[in-house]
Design an enzyme around this catalytic site. Structure first.
Site, PDB file in Angstrom:
ATOM      1  N   GLU A 121      -3.745  -9.598   3.516  1.00 43.50           N
ATOM      2  CA  GLU A 121      -4.568  -9.405   4.711  1.00 43.50           C
ATOM      3  C   GLU A 121      -5.698 -10.422   4.828  1.00 43.50           C
ATOM      4  O   GLU A 121      -6.099 -10.778   5.936  1.00 43.50           O
ATOM      5  CB  GLU A 121      -5.152  -7.980   4.723  1.00 43.50           C
ATOM      6  N   GLU A 144       0.822  -1.212   0.000  1.00 40.60           N
ATOM      7  CA  GLU A 144       0.000   0.000   0.000  1.00 40.60           C
ATOM      8  C   GLU A 144       0.854   1.258   0.000  1.00 40.60           C
ATOM      9  O   GLU A 144       0.495   2.265  -0.628  1.00 40.60           O
ATOM     10  CB  GLU A 144      -0.935  -0.019   1.209  1.00 40.60           C
TER      11      GLU A 144
END
Length: 257
Positions: free
Chosen positions: A131, A111
């Site tokens: 995740e 990210e």
């Protein structure tokens, strides 16, 4: 200079360097230091391009899971705003930003790389949003920046499976822009950043804002953002210098004003 994040400037190129052994896990302190570093390079008029770099072995393996494991819903509801704001601060640096990716760029590390304008990866680099394997989803922009970069179906593949993507595939997906031998990652990023030094910094900032803000809006709004940025540049010395140099068949010497 923070404990884990430093800023080094040479030849008008700033390097935001992550250094939290062993994997550059992005704990809350690192997040705060990234914000400070992003603000520093954005405000420094001597900096014309920025590199985000985690070192020779790893970019960043993600947010610190040990730190998050005992957090409650209330805790994360409060902290998630700070987490996203950290990455947004990097995305809004008004100068060309290049992520120099070695080793892993996973979860929060991926990210963070998505916040750059361009990404250079080493041949053995691996990127991904794992995740889902923890029963979570990306929380620092991955569900929003990734589909904007590579398209929704490809982004869902990476987010739904949590798989690690090797550098060659990341290049095919458009997740990275260049792949080079591991030992050449930082040098390649420096060479790319150097192409922006001496350029029209005001116009580069306007171009970045027009593209990024336009992607957040419908086409008509995006066109209006472009029109205003374009018109505003006619008030700058750089535009006058650039157009005059063109008519005189000379190379412009931009001043950043």
């Amino acid at each position: 200079m923070g404990e884990f994040v430093s800023v080094e400037v040479a030849d008008q190129i700033a390097t935001i360097r992550l250094d939290r052994p062993k994997m550059n896990a992005l704990n809350m302190q690192v997040q705060r230091e990234i914000v400070e570093a992003a603000r520093e390079v954005d405000a420094d008029p001597q900096v014309q391009a920025v590199i985000v770099y985690g070192g020779e072995k790893v970019f960043a393996a993600g947010v610190d899971i040990k730190e998050m494991a005992d957090m409650s819903y209330a805790d994360m509801a409060a902290h998630s705003r700070t987490l996203q704001a950290c990455f947004t601060e990097v995305a809004r640096i008004g100068k060309p930003v290049i992520a120099a990716i070695t080793g892993y760029a996973l979860g929060g590390g991926c990210e963070l790389a998505l916040c750059a304008d361009f990404r250079v990866a080493g041949e053995s680099a691996k990127l991904g949003q794992p995740e889902i394997l923890l029963g979570l989803i990306p929380g620092a922009g991955g569900t929003q920046r990734l589909p904007r970069l590579i398209g929704p179906a490809r982004a869902k593949d990476l987010i739904f499976t949590g798989r690690h993507v090797p550098a060659a595939e990341a290049l095919d997906l458009g997740l990275v822009d260049r792949v080079v031998p591991d030992e050449q990652v930082y040098t390649a990023a420096l060479e790319w950043a150097a192409t922006f030094v001496g350029g029209p910094s005001v116009a580069l900032r306007a171009a970045k804002q027009a593209v990024d803000r336009g992607l957040e809006a419908d086409l008509d709004t995006g066109l209006e953002i472009e029109r205003l940025q374009f018109s505003g540049l006619f008030a700058t010395d750089d535009a006058k210098l650039g157009m005059r140099a063109f008519t005189e068949k000379a190379k412009p010497k931009f001043t950043g004003r």
